[in-house]
Enzyme design. Sequence first.
Site, PDB file in Angstrom:
ATOM      1  N   CYS A  61       0.832  -1.216   0.000  1.00 32.28           N
ATOM      2  CA  CYS A  61       0.000   0.000   0.000  1.00 32.28           C
ATOM      3  C   CYS A  61       0.863   1.261   0.000  1.00 32.28           C
ATOM      4  CB  CYS A  61      -0.932  -0.029   1.217  1.00 32.28           C
ATOM      5  SG  CYS A  61      -1.731   1.543   1.581  1.00 32.28           S
ATOM      6  N   CYS A  64      -0.064   3.935   2.696  1.00 33.77           N
ATOM      7  CA  CYS A  64       0.380   3.474   4.023  1.00 33.77           C
ATOM      8  C   CYS A  64       1.836   3.878   4.254  1.00 33.77           C
ATOM      9  CB  CYS A  64       0.253   1.955   4.136  1.00 33.77           C
ATOM     10  SG  CYS A  64      -1.401   1.296   3.884  1.00 33.77           S
TER      11      CYS A  64
END
Length: 441
Positions: A61, A64
């Site tokens: 991700c 993230c």
Amino acid sequence: MTAMTQLKQYLLALILLLVALPARAQEGEGIRFFKGTFEEALKEAKKQGKPLFVDFYATWCGPCKKMEKTIFTQPQVGKLFNEKFVSLQMDAEKPENVETAKKYKVDAFPTLGFIDTEGKAIAINVGFMNADELIEMARTAVGELISFEDLYQQHRKSPNDLTIQQELLTQAPRFLTTQDGMDAEKWVVRVRKLYRSYIAEKMKDNSLINRKDYMIISSLGGDDADETAKIVEYINANLDAWIAAVGEPAAYYVIEKNDDRMEELVKKGDARYKDYLEKIRTDYKKAYDVIKFKQVTPYQKSVDYFGALYAIYKDKDVPRYMDMMGKYLSGLGEDALPGDYGKAAQSLYYAAGGKLKEADHKQAIAWLEKAIPAEPVLMNKINYLVMVGDSYKELKNYAEAKKYYNQAYAESLQMASMEQAQQMIQASVVYKLSTLELLQQ
């Protein structure tokens, strides 16, 4: 004092300085994350009498990683979180964490959760947050800012107070993620009703034109086509003021909603899409002018793309679709994204899958093979892999079909936190693989 004595004193002072540096650096550090399991972190939170903050992430991700590097490291974020919370980072797709992720409805990343000492969610947010947004959410979680439900009670006492309404609608998306069943339905109805009346009231005197209200529109708008159309016209009519307040995202809102409307119409075979196409060089020209392509204008791009879709959805004219879609992708050149190639193949399959010739399948494969390596969204990537497998199956190249189906299955293993979607995808791929075996016999 001898030179040797001076050197010893200098070295001693340097050592003392180096020893002291970590303590001073720690004052300005970011979030200190607990090392251990979720259960151990929750136990530690209960011991300290603090809520638990959990950063549910996935290794693939991008947002993230950005939060980890640019938000969690900020001193003001670290100061608040280290004082008020026990904090934990959790790879939600690790097998040992999947059940915990399911409990807190983690199906996208990043998901940021504030959890009380008994394990109940206080607030859950999906998506990237800047430092101010994260701090505001954290302060609300510990009661330093008024909670959503308390705000709603204030609203009931002062139903015409737009400041209270604005704060309610700002908090609503995060609050709704913590609700289940009938409670969730009740709050959704309340929020939708409040949203409609709030937007209508603030349009009257142009007080809607500000960053906070734009975020409300972006997160809560779009469910009703007529309502969305009014907002598009309102933003477009006041575009200069909106851009001054929130930047180019205001223009992109107009573009996105106009494009969505055209796509909806062409897929119905409705020629009225051309009315919205014409707006690109008339009513909405200023909005579309923010798009800068190297080789093509936004209007010509849309003529080619929506013309291609109309040809295949309305008339099932595959040759014309292939010609116009090829022109569209060629016009984009370096600006073409993985999704542009993926959607080109996807629309071909959806609208005319049963009528495709060998050359059509080969062209679809070529488009998808350009899309797959750079596609950032896992679900899209899996979908593209399956579509390539399907085309190879139609071409009777079963070895290649099997290779792509197996790759799709392998990619689906990254979806451990989205168990239901993962199971559906894997069941579909297994069925396709078993069909291949029958065809090869």
